[in-house]
Design an enzyme around this catalytic site. Structure first.
Site, PDB file in Angstrom:
ATOM      1  N   LYS A 164       0.848  -1.200   0.000  1.00  0.00           N
ATOM      2  CA  LYS A 164       0.000   0.000   0.000  1.00  0.00           C
ATOM      3  C   LYS A 164       0.880   1.246   0.000  1.00  0.00           C
ATOM      4  CE  LYS A 164      -4.068   1.812   2.515  1.00  0.00           C
ATOM      5  NZ  LYS A 164      -4.953   1.603   3.663  1.00  0.00           N
ATOM      6  N   SER A 184      -9.848   1.430   2.437  1.00  0.00           N
ATOM      7  CA  SER A 184      -8.947   2.204   1.606  1.00  0.00           C
ATOM      8  C   SER A 184      -7.871   1.378   0.902  1.00  0.00           C
ATOM      9  CB  SER A 184      -8.267   3.283   2.454  1.00  0.00           C
ATOM     10  OG  SER A 184      -7.480   2.714   3.473  1.00  0.00           O
ATOM     11  N   SER A 212     -10.090  -0.897   6.615  1.00  0.00           N
ATOM     12  CA  SER A 212      -9.450  -0.756   5.302  1.00  0.00           C
ATOM     13  C   SER A 212      -8.696  -1.964   4.778  1.00  0.00           C
ATOM     14  CB  SER A 212      -8.514   0.439   5.309  1.00  0.00           C
ATOM     15  OG  SER A 212      -9.267   1.597   5.108  1.00  0.00           O
TER      16      SER A 212
HETATM   17  N1  GLN Z   1     -13.525   3.498   5.630  1.00  0.00           N
HETATM   18  C1  GLN Z   1     -13.003   3.936   6.885  1.00  0.00           C
HETATM   19  C2  GLN Z   1     -12.736   5.412   6.851  1.00  0.00           C
HETATM   20  O1  GLN Z   1     -13.013   6.013   5.886  1.00  0.00           O
HETATM   21  C3  GLN Z   1     -11.798   3.149   7.267  1.00  0.00           C
HETATM   22  C4  GLN Z   1     -10.534   3.644   6.686  1.00  0.00           C
HETATM   23  C5  GLN Z   1      -9.351   2.837   7.100  1.00  0.00           C
HETATM   24  O2  GLN Z   1      -9.470   1.802   7.746  1.00  0.00           O
HETATM   25  N2  GLN Z   1      -8.174   3.355   6.794  1.00  0.00           N
HETATM   26  O3  GLN Z   1     -12.234   5.977   7.762  1.00  0.00           O
END
Ligand code: GLN
Length: 472
Positions: free
Chosen positions: A80, A155, A179
């Protein structure tokens, strides 16, 4: 050389093939590069494929020849874009870091290098990991290889899509509120969010520091376990890393799995997801698990708590991107103007929204009403989980309330996007580990779905055990 069947490949098998000389690490890497070349234009899982992949592979081949060991020797990984690899760009899919090159290795990267892994490239994500679809990336959305009109999740959508499209054997993601697990579920692969403090965050760009954990995305539970073992461990460079002797895992399995039914059946959950979850529960029962209806009274506040605590931490963490210390600078008339221009142009809409929300909840006069209240409820939630875990080995929920949604479907409605995190955020708030395991497909559209298993603190081995049984 034996023909390489990327579809069927898992880490253990690849290692056997490499050791037996069925194919070399170079040939394996080339097979992935070819697959990426074919598919990435459409899927956009990778932001960059590294130019030294074959150099890394040759190094692994030499080591294999010399009889060298390494848990991941010759295994091709996707990483990532918010995890630092020395000398490579790490942009967190943001314009503000488009030119930022890492000056050191994240601890996880150092560990992967030591175990012989090969880095194919860096993957797309929501900017600074804020989002659930990669639609907040400054570099375009990642598509779902199962249906390219749909998102891959986020994400860590690029990492999950890379594994799903056979563009990497495994990947690293980061999970602040889901994410790793949610994109894994959307893409039909396995994703693990480890116990908070299990894996070093050193070299991971911070989003919500009290929530962030790096986690593996892989094709099987066994692969996720191999990677977890290779990258976890105490690290003096991360003050929230847990010393080994404090990693107390529990105890005597009861073969009981808890399900917070009142929460799951509350509404707002896709019918096919519910149906699939029921089938998963039946499968657990068939395998000898007793299912217990559990109550987590504060679970319903999780999203509200998360969307206060997380932006508070985001607003603090993102203060460092000022155009002076890192990344792109947009020169203004004076220092303040430079800050404003750099941040105004460098950050996308969602990043700016969260910085503003976070600054607001931490501001004097509102701090007690929001941030303090949220941290108190967070403590209550922790107690709920502690109590529940006294009677069950693990807790099961769907990973996400819907299958992968259409690209663009939620972009104008941040609340709808936030609701997609309903089952994953409580896990980060309390710091326990959870895994998403593929649980079948929707009848309508053949989209992958996932079962989330949550274990008590340091209960990763429980997740691997139940997960492996479940995927069998
Ligand atoms: N979808 C969640 C958010 O927008 C989780 C994001 C994540 O785990 N980095 O914060």
């Amino acid at each position: 050389m034996q023909k390489i069947n990327l579809k069927e490949l898992i880490i253990k098998k690849a290692k056997e093939n490499l050791a037996a000389g069925d194919f070399t690490a170079r040939e394996l890497a080339e097979a992935y590069l070819k697959s990426i070349e074919e598919k990435n234009k459409d899927i956009n899982a990778y932001l960059e494929v590294f130019d030294d992949v074959l150099v890394q592979a040759d190094r692994a081949d030499r080591k294999i020849k010399e009889g060298g060991a390494g848990a991941l020797l010759g295994i091709p990984f996707a990483v990532k874009d918010n995890i630092l690899i020395k000398g490579k760009i790490a942009s967190a899919a943001s314009k503000i870091l488009s030119n930022y090159r890492a000056t050191y290795d994240a601890t996880v990267v150092k560990k992967l290098k030591e175990s012989g892994a090969i880095f194919l490239g860096r993957t797309n994500m929501d900017e600074f990991a804020m989002g659930g679809s990669t639609e907040n990336s400054a570099y375009g959305v990642t598509k779902n290889s199962h249906d390219t009109s749909r998102v891959a999740g986020g994400s860590s959508g690029g990492s999950a899509a890379a594994v799903a499209m056979d563009g990497a054997l495994a990947a690293l993601g980061s999970d602040t509120g889901g994410s790793v697990r949610q994109p894994a579920s959307f893409c039909g692969v396995v994703g693990l969010k480890p116990t908070y403090g299990a894996i070093s965050r050193f070299g991971l760009m911070s989003m919500g520091s009290s929530l962030d954990q790096i986690g593996p995305i892989a094709k099987t539970v066994e692969d996720a376990e191999i990677i977890f073992k290779a990258i976890s461990g105490y690290d003096a460079l991360d003050s929230t890393s847990f010393p080994e002797k404090m990693r107390e895992s529990i105890r005597n399995p009861k073969k009981v799995i808890g399900v917070p039914y009142e929460f799951i059946e509350h509404g707002g959950i896709d019918k096919e997801v519910l149906q699939n979850f029921k089938t998963s529960i039946e499968k657990l029962k068939t395998n000898g698990y007793e299912i217990k209806d559990i109550s987590l009274p504060h679970l319903k506040y999780s999203l509200a708590v998360y969307y206060i605590v997380m932006p508070a931490e985001v607003s603090t963490n993102l203060a460092r991107y000022d155009g002076v210390r890192y990344g792109v600078e947009v020169k203004g008339e004076n220092l303040l103007d430079t800050y404003n221009k750099t941040r105004g142009l460098g950050f996308g809409k969602e990043a700016r929204r969260r910085i503003m929300l976070g600054t607001y909840v931490l501001s004097s006069g509102y701090y007690d009403a929001y941030y303090n209240k949220a941290t108190s409820v967070r403590a209550l939630l922790r107690e709920d989980f502690k109590k529940a875990f006294a009677g069950v080995d693990a807790i099961a929920t769907p990973t996400a309330p819907t299958p992968a949604f259409k690209i663009g479907e939620k972009t104008n409605d941040p609340m709808a996007m936030y609701l997609a995190d309903i089952f994953t955020v409580p896990v980060n708030l309390v710091g326990v580990p959870a895994i998403s395991v593929p649980s079948g497909r929707t009848k309508n559209g053949n989209l992958p779905l996932g079962l989330q298993l949550i274990a008590p603190w340091w209960g990763e081995s429980t997740l691997f055990k139940i997960g492996r049984m479940f995927e069998a």
